[in-house]
Design a protein around this motif. Structure first.
Motif, PDB file in Angstrom:
ATOM      1  N   ARG A   1       3.643  -2.490  12.294  1.00  0.00           N
ATOM      2  CA  ARG A   1       2.580  -1.557  11.916  1.00  0.00           C
ATOM      3  C   ARG A   1       1.908  -1.036  13.175  1.00  0.00           C
ATOM      4  O   ARG A   1       1.608  -1.793  14.088  1.00  0.00           O
TER       5      ARG A   1
ATOM      6  N   GLN B   1       6.379   0.782   3.575  1.00  0.00           N
ATOM      7  CA  GLN B   1       6.405  -0.662   3.822  1.00  0.00           C
ATOM      8  C   GLN B   1       7.615  -1.343   3.194  1.00  0.00           C
ATOM      9  O   GLN B   1       7.861  -2.513   3.446  1.00  0.00           O
TER      10      GLN B   1
ATOM     11  N   PHE C   1      -6.682   7.167  10.903  1.00  0.00           N
ATOM     12  CA  PHE C   1      -5.526   6.264  10.947  1.00  0.00           C
ATOM     13  C   PHE C   1      -5.683   5.153  11.985  1.00  0.00           C
ATOM     14  O   PHE C   1      -4.717   4.506  12.363  1.00  0.00           O
TER      15      PHE C   1
ATOM     16  N   ARG D   1      -5.243   1.755   6.226  1.00  0.00           N
ATOM     17  CA  ARG D   1      -3.978   1.975   5.551  1.00  0.00           C
ATOM     18  C   ARG D   1      -2.773   1.740   6.468  1.00  0.00           C
ATOM     19  O   ARG D   1      -2.874   1.852   7.686  1.00  0.00           O
TER      20      ARG D   1
ATOM     21  N   GLN E   1       0.807  -1.216   0.000  1.00  0.00           N
ATOM     22  CA  GLN E   1       0.000   0.000   0.000  1.00  0.00           C
ATOM     23  C   GLN E   1       0.844   1.272   0.000  1.00  0.00           C
ATOM     24  O   GLN E   1       0.571   2.196  -0.758  1.00  0.00           O
ATOM     25  N   THR E   2       1.864   1.330   0.864  1.00  0.00           N
ATOM     26  CA  THR E   2       2.626   2.572   1.006  1.00  0.00           C
ATOM     27  C   THR E   2       4.112   2.331   0.792  1.00  0.00           C
ATOM     28  O   THR E   2       4.607   1.211   0.950  1.00  0.00           O
TER      29      THR E   2
ATOM     30  N   CYS F   1     -10.424   8.466  14.484  1.00  0.00           N
ATOM     31  CA  CYS F   1      -9.299   8.939  13.664  1.00  0.00           C
ATOM     32  C   CYS F   1      -9.206   8.099  12.387  1.00  0.00           C
ATOM     33  O   CYS F   1      -9.345   6.865  12.441  1.00  0.00           O
TER      34      CYS F   1
ATOM     35  N   CYS G   1      -3.733   4.159  15.233  1.00  0.00           N
ATOM     36  CA  CYS G   1      -4.169   5.138  16.231  1.00  0.00           C
ATOM     37  C   CYS G   1      -5.237   4.514  17.126  1.00  0.00           C
ATOM     38  O   CYS G   1      -6.116   3.767  16.663  1.00  0.00           O
TER      39      CYS G   1
ATOM     40  N   CYS H   1      -0.032   9.756  17.385  1.00  0.00           N
ATOM     41  CA  CYS H   1      -0.595   9.981  16.060  1.00  0.00           C
ATOM     42  C   CYS H   1      -0.309  11.417  15.622  1.00  0.00           C
ATOM     43  O   CYS H   1      -0.518  12.368  16.382  1.00  0.00           O
ATOM     44  N   SER H   2       0.171  11.591  14.386  1.00  0.00           N
ATOM     45  CA  SER H   2       0.503  12.927  13.888  1.00  0.00           C
ATOM     46  C   SER H   2      -0.738  13.749  13.561  1.00  0.00           C
ATOM     47  O   SER H   2      -0.660  14.966  13.416  1.00  0.00           O
TER      48      SER H   2
ATOM     49  N   ARG I   1      -0.255   3.436   7.548  1.00  0.00           N
ATOM     50  CA  ARG I   1       0.243   4.806   7.706  1.00  0.00           C
ATOM     51  C   ARG I   1       1.499   4.848   8.564  1.00  0.00           C
ATOM     52  O   ARG I   1       2.482   5.498   8.222  1.00  0.00           O
ATOM     53  N   TYR I   2       1.432   4.161   9.703  1.00  0.00           N
ATOM     54  CA  TYR I   2       2.547   4.214  10.648  1.00  0.00           C
ATOM     55  C   TYR I   2       3.321   2.884  10.612  1.00  0.00           C
ATOM     56  O   TYR I   2       2.836   1.858  11.100  1.00  0.00           O
TER      57      TYR I   2
END
Length: 683
Positions: A150, A97, A160, A164, A93-94, A158, A153, A187-188, A166-167
């Motif tokens: 992984r 990863q 996140f 996804r 996905q990102t 949220c 949040c 969480c940002s 994300r983190y």
């Protein structure tokens, strides 16, 4: 800067395409895609040839060598675009990863890329590639670490909190486990705490190895029994994933990695995160000194004279020429039978003496002729032991100790009578199998099951027994056979597994005047060259000679093999006990072959001849006489050097004597070795 980064990405893609790295990358992606499983991190190894990439683009080559962590991000972007463009991994996905490990094939041969483990300061702050060398002296068991994880949040509203990737946390060189996985990430977007999604954690193998600079071994040769003032400074290397278990304890390695500083509580440890490991093999010199060549040409008429003169002049800095010739020949034979090969021909020495000071000096001197000559400090263990890892992991760490550090060399263990029964039994076991086993209790070191690690011991052992001190520790026997010595303090089975037992006697009534003068002059001026031969054949010359001779490949001739087998079979029939059968151990045949090959190497030849086998047989028969008494072969008390070598006439006389010994041996084999056919020499 963005334009430069974009250019580097384009060149990276070109390099991957030209080097075959892109094809390997596609193949690795296929394995991930076929698994149909989602991972938090997809790990890829990219091999980098610094020469090729610098030729393609100097800026990118420089960036990889000096900023490898940032350079990995460039390849990360390229790989992500390739995966998405070509639809290589559907689950990805990102970009976060993707974990890229850059593995340089080599580094430029420049001083700035060499991290000296013995020099100060130890530069561990630059986080760039360095090359270093060292010997593995302690190895931890293989444990797990977090490659990547992984996080989600904890706030349900949220975006996140699910879905996804994300983190993503990925291990970086020098990072501890707590830097990758802990519970204080925020969480940002909403500043809520993050929580790890455990089902996506990716684990890898990790092994901690302690290494030392090879120069440290010089301090372990030493001339003193007191090693309490020595502190060996080790450095830590981390082997991860495919590199775990690539190292063997005691071996010399060249590594490429990124130095870092690992914080463990209040203690900071400088370490190296290894990217590649290469075994270092010592290459001996391709030549010998001119004086040795000249001596070899002068003695070409006889196959015994060259080694006789070598023994006569050897170690003239420690003992006068012509002193302890049999012992010095045995030492030289043992020195050339040192190598790091499996199933090598070993040659261990046990010396019975009344003057331990002279013997100790001679053995210490001889140790220094080898890269791996180790004098064992009595306060430590001879063989590997287990202790807790000092980095706070609680796992087991195997410590090398003297015998493993002497790999491919000699381990000098001092006075054998000073060791307790359990240590002697362990020594006997190792001499028989050339292996030692380390037991790791699982409960003590946080493992589910107990482990047993078998370690190869590839070294020759030297030791001595002080007849004066040993005679005071036990009651001597009265029923000795002719020629037999009282060595009942040492277990008989241990005596049998030592290659040679040598009696070197210095009775007070016969202490030679040259030896006394030598000791007194050396005490007054230790650096003095007392003999001309010491200048012609220096210690450095002998060092080069030994390293050259031990690398020679030798083969047994059929004549030598028949002589050895004939003597062995005849001796087994002659040396028999009514209760225990033959007193000749099964290892005697191996010892004979090892001695014969050693004499061939010392003679700078490639084929073992009958003359080599004869010297081997006389040395072994002398050793067996000390252990069990004389046999029907009935050799002289000092069969290899029956008289002093003063001039060419004495060398000729010795040759005639050895020819007679050869004829006597053939008669012995004919009489006591039925079924063995050997053609006697008509001369």
């Amino acid at each position: 800067m963005h334009h430069e980064i974009q250019k580097m990405r384009e060149i990276s893609l070109v390099y991957l395409d030209r080097s075959g790295g892109l094809q390997k990358f596609v193949h690795d992606c296929k394995k991930y895609n076929d698994s149909k499983q989602s991972y938090a991190v997809y790990r890829f190894i990219i091999s980098i040839n610094p020469s090729d990439i610098a030729e393609l683009d100097a800026a990118l080559g420089n960036y990889i060598l000096h900023n490898p962590i940032q350079a990995a991000q460039i390849f990360q972007s390229v790989c992500f675009i390739a995966i998405k463009t070509l639809s290589l991994i559907e689950q990805l996905q990102t970009e976060a990863q993707i974990s890229i490990l850059l593995k340089p094939t080599h580094l430029p041969p420049l001083p700035s890329y060499v991290l000296s483990l013995s020099a100060f300061p130890f530069n561990y702050t630059s986080q760039r590639f360095y090359m270093s060398e060292g010997i593995a002296i302690a190895m931890g068991t293989v444990t797990k670490y977090t490659q990547g994880a992984r996080f989600l949040c904890t706030e349900e509203t949220c975006p996140f909190s699910e879905g996804r990737f994300r983190y993503i946390r990925v291990h970086l060189p020098g990072a501890t486990e707590s830097a990758t996985v802990r519970n204080d990430f925020l969480c940002s977007l909403c500043s809520s705490p993050l929580q790890e999604d455990m089902k996506y954690r990716v684990l890898g193998d990790k092994q901690i190895v302690e290494m030392i600079d090879a120069k440290v071994l010089n301090a372990l040769k030493g001339y003193s029994n007191d090693k309490s003032h020595f502190v060996i400074q080790t450095f830590t290397v981390f082997l991860r994933d495919e590199l775990a278990s690539k190292m063997k304890i005691g071996n010399h390695y060249k590594i490429i990695g990124i130095p870092a500083c690992v914080q463990n509580g209040l203690q900071a440890t400088a370490c190296i995160e290894v990217n590649s490991v290469q075994l270092c093999k010592a290459n001996g010199p391709s030549f010998i000194g001119d004086n040795f060549k000249y001596l070899l040409s002068l003695t070409s008429s006889s196959r015994w004279r060259f080694t006789a003169i070598l023994a006569n002049i050897f170690a003239s800095q420690v003992v006068p020429p012509g002193t302890c010739n049999t012992l010095k020949l045995a030492i030289l034979l043992s020195l050339v039978q040192t190598c790091e090969k499996e199933n090598a021909d070993y040659l261990d020495l046990l010396i019975v003496t009344s003057d331990t000071l002279v013997i100790d000096r001679l053995l210490n001197y001889s140790l220094c002729l080898l890269p791996r000559g180790i004098r064992h400090p009595p306060s430590s263990d001879i063989f590997p032991s287990v202790s807790k890892d000092k980095h706070g992991t609680g796992s087991a760490s195997i410590q090398a100790c003297s015998a493993v550090l002497a790999k491919g060399g000699v381990c000098y263990i001092g006075d054998l009578s000073s060791y307790k029964k359990d240590k002697l039994e362990l020594l006997q076991s190792v001499l028989e199998s050339r292996m030692t086993t380390v037991f790791i209790p699982g409960k003590k070191y946080g493992e589910e099951a107990d482990q047993q690690v078998t370690i190869s011991v590839q070294t020759n052992f030297w030791s001595f027994v002080d007849v004066d001190s040993s005679s005071k520790k036990h009651i001597q026997k009265d029923n000795f056979l002719i020629g037999q010595m009282d060595v009942s303090l040492i277990p008989p089975n241990l005596l049998d597994v030592f290659g040679l037992l040598i009696h070197n006697e210095f009775p007070l009534c016969r202490l030679s005047s040259p030896l006394v003068h030598h000791i007194l002059k050396k005490a007054i001026n230790p650096e003095a060259m007392l003999y001309k031969v010491s200048q012609q054949f220096r210690m450095q010359d002998f060092e080069e000679f030994i390293l050259f001779a031990r690398n020679l490949h030798v083969e047994l001739s059929s004549e030598a093999e028949n002589l050895i087998q004939g003597y062995y079979l005849a001796s087994r029939r002659v040396r028999r006990d009514s209760l225990y059968g033959s007193t000749l151990s099964a290892s005697a045949l191996k010892i004979l072959i090892s001695l014969s090959k050693a004499h061939t190497k010392l003679s700078l030849r490639n084929k073992v001849l009958e003359e080599d086998a004869l010297i081997a047989i006389l040395l072994l028969e002398s050793s067996l006489t000390l252990k069990h008494g004389k046999s029907a072969l009935c050799i002289a008390p000092n069969p290899v050097f029956p008289f002093d070598l003063n001039d060419e006439n004495s060398l000729q006389e010795r040759d005639s004597y050895l020819i007679q010994c050869h004829q006597q041996l053939l008669k012995f084999i004919a009489a006591y070795g039925p079924g063995v056919h050997i053609n006697p020499n008509e001369e």
